[in-house]
Design an enzyme around this catalytic site. Structure first.
Site, PDB file in Angstrom:
ATOM      1  CE  LYS A 112      -0.170  -4.135   2.819  1.00 44.70           C
ATOM      2  NZ  LYS A 112      -0.097  -5.139   1.783  1.00 44.70           N
TER       3      LYS A 112
HETATM    4  C1  PLP Z   1       0.217  -5.442   0.239  1.00 48.16           C
HETATM    5  C2  PLP Z   1      -0.696  -5.232  -0.911  1.00 48.16           C
HETATM    6  C3  PLP Z   1      -1.004  -6.245  -1.823  1.00 48.16           C
HETATM    7  C4  PLP Z   1      -0.317  -7.576  -1.790  1.00 48.16           C
HETATM    8  O1  PLP Z   1      -0.415  -8.204  -0.573  1.00 48.16           O
HETATM    9  P1  PLP Z   1       0.522  -9.481  -0.286  1.00 48.16           P
HETATM   10  O2  PLP Z   1      -0.157 -10.156   0.868  1.00 48.16           O
HETATM   11  O3  PLP Z   1       1.875  -8.945   0.070  1.00 48.16           O
HETATM   12  O4  PLP Z   1       0.547 -10.309  -1.500  1.00 48.16           O
HETATM   13  C5  PLP Z   1      -1.924  -5.993  -2.815  1.00 48.16           C
HETATM   14  N1  PLP Z   1      -2.510  -4.797  -2.936  1.00 48.16           N
HETATM   15  C6  PLP Z   1      -2.230  -3.784  -2.085  1.00 48.16           C
HETATM   16  C7  PLP Z   1      -2.934  -2.481  -2.262  1.00 48.16           C
HETATM   17  C8  PLP Z   1      -1.303  -3.963  -1.065  1.00 48.16           C
HETATM   18  O5  PLP Z   1      -0.987  -2.956  -0.257  1.00 48.16           O
END
Ligand code: PLP
Length: 385
Positions: free
Chosen positions: A184
């Protein structure tokens, strides 16, 4: 090829961030503590929200925001099929039924024009997903939510730093969930946070993220902490550690710079690939926004490319270029087909995107030369001269 493998994403971790993690380790306080508190305060300032709660992941944030709704069997939560599975999984884990709205073909975001017809007397919440960091059309979405008294939990996993009509995601509306997974836009290793304007929801998440203990129980072994706590509800173990927040404290000030570089790379892809018949490039909406460019996700045109998406990904891998797949439409996974009766054909826009989408390498430390390698590998694979 002698070139080193180019991944589709890689975090940028500064020396200061590494030193902060080491300092945390040496401080004797590794888990939830002063660094988490500081990170939450910094996040609240950056996103413009009154309360921010740091958690072990965005999945935890979605789960807790949904758990606070105390859903009854048959209660519905509306979201999009073009998302990571966690968005739907947490609806199910919280006892809800996922109801899906098809996406816009150009932005891959929930088509807000279709939202009204998905709302029923059982609808309790809407989870818009700001795909790749492009904001969903929030004004009409919130107008509908208000009219029907629905909670809005924005899946902002891609959208820290995203702006909609001059307002940052987190600075208006109801509740937002951010992710700090390594792919991210900023990372804490694993990690996430919920921002909310609802003090009751914030209190509920504070309770549920740490066993259902009724006070700042993380501090119970410290000098100023209270050695007693009460369990007022069975909670989860979703707290963030200071070790993670140590990274976040140095990632957050770098975020705007990261987004600037991501934007440059994304714009260069748009320019370099503009006349390639093999691609349909991602579109942008007419309303003012800042795209956080978490992902650059064109759609392959299999006829012009003479190959499908999976063959493209394989061919790029053989040329030492990593790509990603975000996402296959969630309603087509076996669990969702079997339990909720979703079928291919239900959401044609999402399905066409799901079959053709690919994430090209995009991360702040990527060089112009790296990007040229991506284009050259593609030209070679498509036999373009
Ligand atoms: C990465 C992601 C999540 C989950 O995030 P985590 O921190 O890995 O639990 C949820 N929704 C979307 C759209 C994502 O890209």
């Amino acid at each position: 090829m002698t070139d080193e493998f180019l991944p589709f994403s890689r975090p940028t971790i500064s020396r200061e961030a590494i030193e902060e993690v080491v300092a945390c380790l040496q401080s004797g306080w590794i888990t939830t503590g002063p660094r988490v508190k500081k990170f939450e305060e910094a996040l609240a300032v950056y996103v413009g929200a009154p309360r921010v709660l740091a958690l072990s992941s965005a999945t935890a944030g979605l789960h807790l925001a949904l758990a606070a709704l105390s859903l009854e069997p048959g209660d519905e939560v509306i979201t999009t099929p073009m998302t990571f599975a966690a968005t739907l999984n947490t609806i199910v884990l919280a006892g809800g039924r996922p109801v899906l709205v098809d996406v816009e073909p150009a932005t891959y975001n929930m088509d807000v024009n279709r939202l009204a017809s998905a709302i029923t007397t059982r609808t309790r919440a809407i989870i818009p997903v700001h795909f790749a960091g492009l904001p969903v059309d929030m004004d009409p979405l919130y107008a509908l939510a208000e009219k029907h008294g629905l909670r809005v939990i924005e899946d902002a996993a891609h959208a820290i730093g995203t702006e909609y009509r001059g307002r940052r995601i987190g600075s208006f509306g109801d509740t937002q969930v951010f992710s700090f997974h390594p792919n991210k836009n900023i990372t804490t290793g694993e990690g996430g946070a919920v921002a909310t304007r609802d003090a009751k929801l914030a209190d509920s998440i504070a309770l549920l993220r740490f066993h259902g203990m009724d006070r700042e129980a993380w501090n119970r072994f410290g000098k100023t902490g209270n050695q007693h706590y009460e369990i007022v509800t069975p909670g989860f173990k979703y707290n963030m550690m200071d070790m993670q927040a140590a990274l976040g404290l140095h990632q957050l000030p770098a975020l705007d710079g990261f987004i600037r570089r991501r934007t440059e790379i994304a714009r260069r892809y748009q320019t370099l690939l503009a006349d390639w018949p093999q691609w349909t490039l991602p579109g942008t909406p007419a309303y003012p926004h800042r795209h956080a460019w978490h992902l650059f996700t064109p759609l392959i045109n299999p006829q012009a490319a003479n190959m499908d998406r999976d063959a493209f990904m394989q061919g790029m891998k053989e040329r030492n270029i990593g790509t990603g797949l975000h996402y296959r439409a969630v309603h087509l996974y076996p669990y969702y087909r079997d339990h909720f009766g979703f079928r291919r054909g239900d959401f044609p826009n999402a399905e066409s995107i799901s079959d053709r989408i690919v994430s090209l390498p995009l991360f702040p430390a990527m060089s112009d030369a790296d990007q040229e390698r991506v284009i050259m590998a593609m030209a070679d694979l498509f036999q373009r001269d």
